[in-house]
Design a protein around this motif. Structure first.
Motif, PDB file in Angstrom:
ATOM      1  N   UNK A   1     -17.798 -63.529  17.259  1.00 26.79           N
ATOM      2  CA  UNK A   1     -18.503 -63.413  18.521  1.00 26.79           C
ATOM      3  C   UNK A   1     -17.697 -64.111  19.635  1.00 26.79           C
ATOM      4  N   UNK A   2     -17.092 -65.245  19.300  1.00 26.89           N
ATOM      5  CA  UNK A   2     -16.202 -65.920  20.260  1.00 26.89           C
ATOM      6  C   UNK A   2     -14.955 -65.066  20.497  1.00 26.89           C
ATOM      7  N   UNK A   3     -14.487 -64.416  19.449  1.00 29.43           N
ATOM      8  CA  UNK A   3     -13.310 -63.557  19.596  1.00 29.43           C
ATOM      9  C   UNK A   3     -13.625 -62.379  20.531  1.00 29.43           C
ATOM     10  N   UNK A   4     -14.804 -61.811  20.369  1.00 28.68           N
ATOM     11  CA  UNK A   4     -15.211 -60.722  21.271  1.00 28.68           C
ATOM     12  C   UNK A   4     -15.283 -61.229  22.710  1.00 28.68           C
TER      13      UNK A   4
ATOM     14  N   UNK B   1     -16.050 -56.333  17.818  1.00 30.26           N
ATOM     15  CA  UNK B   1     -15.948 -56.490  19.281  1.00 30.26           C
ATOM     16  C   UNK B   1     -16.425 -55.207  19.967  1.00 30.26           C
ATOM     17  N   UNK B   2     -16.025 -54.080  19.415  1.00 31.25           N
ATOM     18  CA  UNK B   2     -16.455 -52.792  19.979  1.00 31.25           C
ATOM     19  C   UNK B   2     -17.965 -52.618  19.838  1.00 31.25           C
ATOM     20  N   UNK B   3     -18.501 -53.022  18.690  1.00 27.16           N
ATOM     21  CA  UNK B   3     -19.953 -52.916  18.475  1.00 27.16           C
ATOM     22  C   UNK B   3     -20.729 -53.784  19.467  1.00 27.16           C
ATOM     23  N   UNK B   4     -20.199 -54.982  19.709  1.00 27.47           N
ATOM     24  CA  UNK B   4     -20.880 -55.887  20.652  1.00 27.47           C
ATOM     25  C   UNK B   4     -20.851 -55.288  22.058  1.00 27.47           C
ATOM     26  N   UNK B   5     -19.667 -54.777  22.462  1.00 30.34           N
ATOM     27  CA  UNK B   5     -19.551 -54.187  23.810  1.00 30.34           C
ATOM     28  C   UNK B   5     -20.529 -53.022  23.960  1.00 30.34           C
TER      29      UNK B   5
ATOM     30  N   UNK C   1     -12.748 -51.711  23.416  1.00 33.85           N
ATOM     31  CA  UNK C   1     -11.344 -52.119  23.280  1.00 33.85           C
ATOM     32  C   UNK C   1     -10.609 -51.367  22.177  1.00 33.85           C
ATOM     33  N   UNK C   2      -9.354 -51.029  22.466  1.00 35.14           N
ATOM     34  CA  UNK C   2      -8.506 -50.375  21.454  1.00 35.14           C
ATOM     35  C   UNK C   2      -7.676 -51.417  20.715  1.00 35.14           C
ATOM     36  N   UNK C   3      -7.748 -51.455  19.395  1.00 33.23           N
ATOM     37  CA  UNK C   3      -6.819 -52.309  18.662  1.00 33.23           C
ATOM     38  C   UNK C   3      -5.408 -51.734  18.724  1.00 33.23           C
ATOM     39  N   UNK C   4      -4.418 -52.582  18.804  1.00 27.16           N
ATOM     40  CA  UNK C   4      -3.024 -52.127  18.700  1.00 27.16           C
ATOM     41  C   UNK C   4      -2.487 -52.716  17.401  1.00 27.16           C
ATOM     42  N   UNK C   5      -2.634 -51.940  16.347  1.00 29.48           N
ATOM     43  CA  UNK C   5      -2.243 -52.388  15.004  1.00 29.48           C
ATOM     44  C   UNK C   5      -1.313 -51.317  14.468  1.00 29.48           C
ATOM     45  N   UNK C   6      -0.351 -51.706  13.683  1.00 24.61           N
ATOM     46  CA  UNK C   6       0.461 -50.645  13.082  1.00 24.61           C
ATOM     47  C   UNK C   6       1.907 -51.036  12.991  1.00 24.61           C
ATOM     48  N   UNK C   7       2.732 -50.084  12.595  1.00 23.98           N
ATOM     49  CA  UNK C   7       4.139 -50.369  12.358  1.00 23.98           C
ATOM     50  C   UNK C   7       4.312 -50.931  10.958  1.00 23.98           C
ATOM     51  N   UNK C   8       5.554 -51.188  10.584  1.00 24.22           N
ATOM     52  CA  UNK C   8       5.840 -51.579   9.200  1.00 24.22           C
ATOM     53  C   UNK C   8       5.399 -53.003   8.873  1.00 24.22           C
ATOM     54  N   UNK C   9       5.051 -53.813   9.919  1.00 24.10           N
ATOM     55  CA  UNK C   9       4.805 -55.234   9.671  1.00 24.10           C
ATOM     56  C   UNK C   9       3.377 -55.656  10.014  1.00 24.10           C
ATOM     57  N   UNK C  10       2.433 -54.700  10.013  1.00 27.59           N
ATOM     58  CA  UNK C  10       1.063 -55.031  10.388  1.00 27.59           C
ATOM     59  C   UNK C  10       0.395 -55.925   9.349  1.00 27.59           C
TER      60      UNK C  10
END
Ligand code: TYM
Length: 355
Positions: free
Chosen positions: A132-135, A159-163, A197-206
């Motif tokens: 909740x603090x992170x959101x 975070x998206x659910x809270x928004x 909010x859109x997460x930016x996750x991905x690539x070979x090192x996620x």
């Protein structure tokens, strides 16, 4: 009616040494996103109290993470670098989100379950409310994009659910005050106050895994220092840890599919790819059929080449405490002004009297 202005936000906790997972999964992306975006990067000191309440050196840990941001190449003039507790609006919005989010949502968080362990009754309320603090960190700036490692995906869904729940619950009051912003929800256009909010996750090192056990993520809390490469490790330590990394006896495959069921091999290939800005397939194109006795020294050389300059720069910046403190103070001021504008709206939407 305007739409949300693109804004990148992310945070890192000041707990223990930063490791290669934090660097490749998060900080390197923070640096890359600076070009062409407004970014805010935060040392989340309040979150760190959920891991350890009494610290001997929280101030220095906070400075250390800040130094890592700067050493990696984040520009504190163009972007906002600050520590969370300086901006009390994060805690204020987190309280409101505690009243929006449901206990069931929090109880489902895998990080809470992992960290609380068997004795959940004895976990702090802060640990349960962590997401909740992170959101609040993200939404107090109405940030639209959040670069993180894979392990934070569930927190960002929350975070998206809270928004969404806030936007729905207060939709009439948001509209009545003219504070709605146009947003796309599937095919529909709706009004809301907080972006989804859109997460930016991905690539070979996620998701970088432990060097000792390919089924566990690389983590600050692993008791074995051999399991992780710390951002402060010197060349000898980096080489030794890669040499001792667990592997299997087979040569590297020619296709990514061939890494299936070989978590340690996949992890080392992912680390190489993350450090070299390549895809895993590019790495395999170069190393197909090669044994670990050859791949590991190549990886160690690359890791030293990429990490040693960051470590040296981190030491140089850390030595200038006045500079690091000035960056945080200045970033805190800029962040506070933005956060207060949001909270002024939020208090008005909810009906909290204010000046
Ligand atoms: P923290 O401090 O645990 O980790 C910082 C960042 O490092 C990423 N990370 C990894 N990435 C790949 N492989 C790994 N083994 C690995 N370990 C850690 C994390 O995903 C994270 O991006 N809850 C956050 C801090 C936070 C935050 C925020 C993030 C607080 N508020 C708002 C984004 C937006 C955390 O615990 O990070």
């Amino acid at each position: 009616m305007s739409s949300f202005k693109p804004l990148v936000f992310s945070g890192v906790q000041p707990t223990g040494n930063l490791h290669l997972g934090n660097y490749l999964g998060a900080i390197k992306k923070f640096v890359a996103l600076q070009d062409g975006n407004d970014c805010m990067y935060c040392v989340v000191d309040l979150h760190s109290l959920t891991a350890q309440l009494v610290h001997d050196d929280l101030e220095d840990q906070t400075r250390q993470i800040t130094a890592a941001f700067l050493a990696a190449g984040i520009d504190p003039e163009k972007h906002v670098v600050f520590n969370q507790s300086r901006v009390m609006q994060h805690a204020e919005l987190a309280w409101i989100f505690n009243c929006v989010a449901r206990i069931g949502w929090m109880n489902r968080m895998t990080q809470f379950k992992d960290k609380a362990g068997k004795d959940r009754e004895n976990a702090s309320l802060g640990l349960l409310a962590y997401p909740s603090l992170m959101a609040a960190d993200i939404l107090v700036y109405r940030a639209t994009h959040v670069p993180v490692g894979e392990d934070q995906k569930q927190h960002l869904e929350l975070t998206r659910d809270i928004a969404q729940k806030f936007n729905n619950d207060f939709s009439e009051r948001i509209a009545a005050r003219g504070l709605g912003v146009e947003m796309k929800m599937g095919d529909e256009t709706v009004q809301g106050y907080f972006p989804i909010t859109e997460p930016v996750i991905g690539g070979p090192a996620a998701r970088i895994m432990s060097l000792r056990d390919g089924s566990k993520k690389m983590s600050k809390s692993d008791p074995s220092d051999l399991s992780r490469i710390n951002l402060t490790d010197d060349a000898d330590a980096i080489s030794k840890k890669i040499r001792k990394a667990k592997t299997d006896p087979d040569a590297l495959p020619s296709e990514v599919d061939g890494l299936a069921g070989r978590p340690e091999a996949e992890n080392l290939v992912g680390i190489y790819a993350g450090l070299a800005d390549m895809s895993k397939q590019d790495v395999l194109n170069e190393f197909a059929g090669v044994q670990f006795s050859v791949f590991k020294p190549a990886l160690a050389d690359l890791a030293v080449e990429k990490l040693a300059p960051v470590a040296a720069e981190m030491r140089r910046i850390s030595a200038d405490r006045a500079y690091v403190d000035a960056v945080l103070r200045n970033g805190g001021e800029r962040a506070r002004a933005l956060a207060e504008a949001t909270m002024h709206d939020v208090r008005s939407i909810i009906g909290l009297l204010q000046d």
